[in-house]
Scaffold this motif. Structure first.
Motif, short mmCIF file in Angstrom:
data_model
loop_
_atom_site.label_atom_id
_atom_site.label_comp_id
_atom_site.label_asym_id
_atom_site.label_seq_id
_atom_site.Cartn_x
_atom_site.Cartn_y
_atom_site.Cartn_z
N SER A 14 71.23 -3.48 -13.98
CA SER A 14 70.11 -2.99 -14.78
C SER A 14 68.83 -2.90 -13.94
N TYR A 56 73.57 -0.77 -19.05
CA TYR A 56 74.70 -1.49 -19.62
C TYR A 56 75.22 -2.63 -18.74
N GLN A 59 77.34 -6.51 -19.54
CA GLN A 59 77.89 -6.53 -20.90
C GLN A 59 79.39 -6.78 -20.95
#
Length: 128
Positions: A14, A56, A59
């Motif tokens: 991220s 994402y 996750q």
């Protein structure tokens, strides 16, 4: 066909700058290539992974990459000295020796999360 191909793991980040710092400072890795899409890391063992930016990251609830090392104990000791925290999971048939999992017939392993929350593994399981 595919059997004659190489495979590259894709590792989400991220924050690509934070991830680059983590992989450099904590794991001692330097990108072998950099492009608009992200960073490529190639190990001396001839494998590679691609670190790419995405919202994402972190996750997946499972291991997304694993390093096959000669000694899990030595790697854990070295990484802990740098401040890396290791994960412990409740798995049947596993005994824990500190941060190292011992699995009958499968060798030893240790899990950690990278700066992006991705689960990584070190293992000494035979690869062939």
């Amino acid at each position: 066909m595919l059997n004659d191909s190489t495979v590259t793991a894709n590792v989400p980040a991220s924050d690509i700058d934070r991830a680059r710092t983590f992989y450099a400072d904590m794991l001692g890795l330097t990108p072998s290539d950099e492009n608009a899409g992200g960073l490529v890391y190639t190990t001396a063992g001839g494998t590679s992974f691609f670190l790419y930016p995405t919202e994402y990251a972190g996750q997946a609830g499972h291991t997304i990459a694993q390093w096959h090392v000669s000694s899990v104990d030595d790697e854990v000791r070295e990484l802990k000295a740098k401040g890396l925290q290791f994960e412990h999971y409740d798995m049947p048939g596993v005994t824990w020796d500190g941060d190292v999992a011992r699995m009958e017939g499968m060798g030893s392993a240790a899990w950690f999360k990278d700066s992006e929350g991705n689960i990584m593994c070190l293992d000494d399981a035979p690869t062939g």
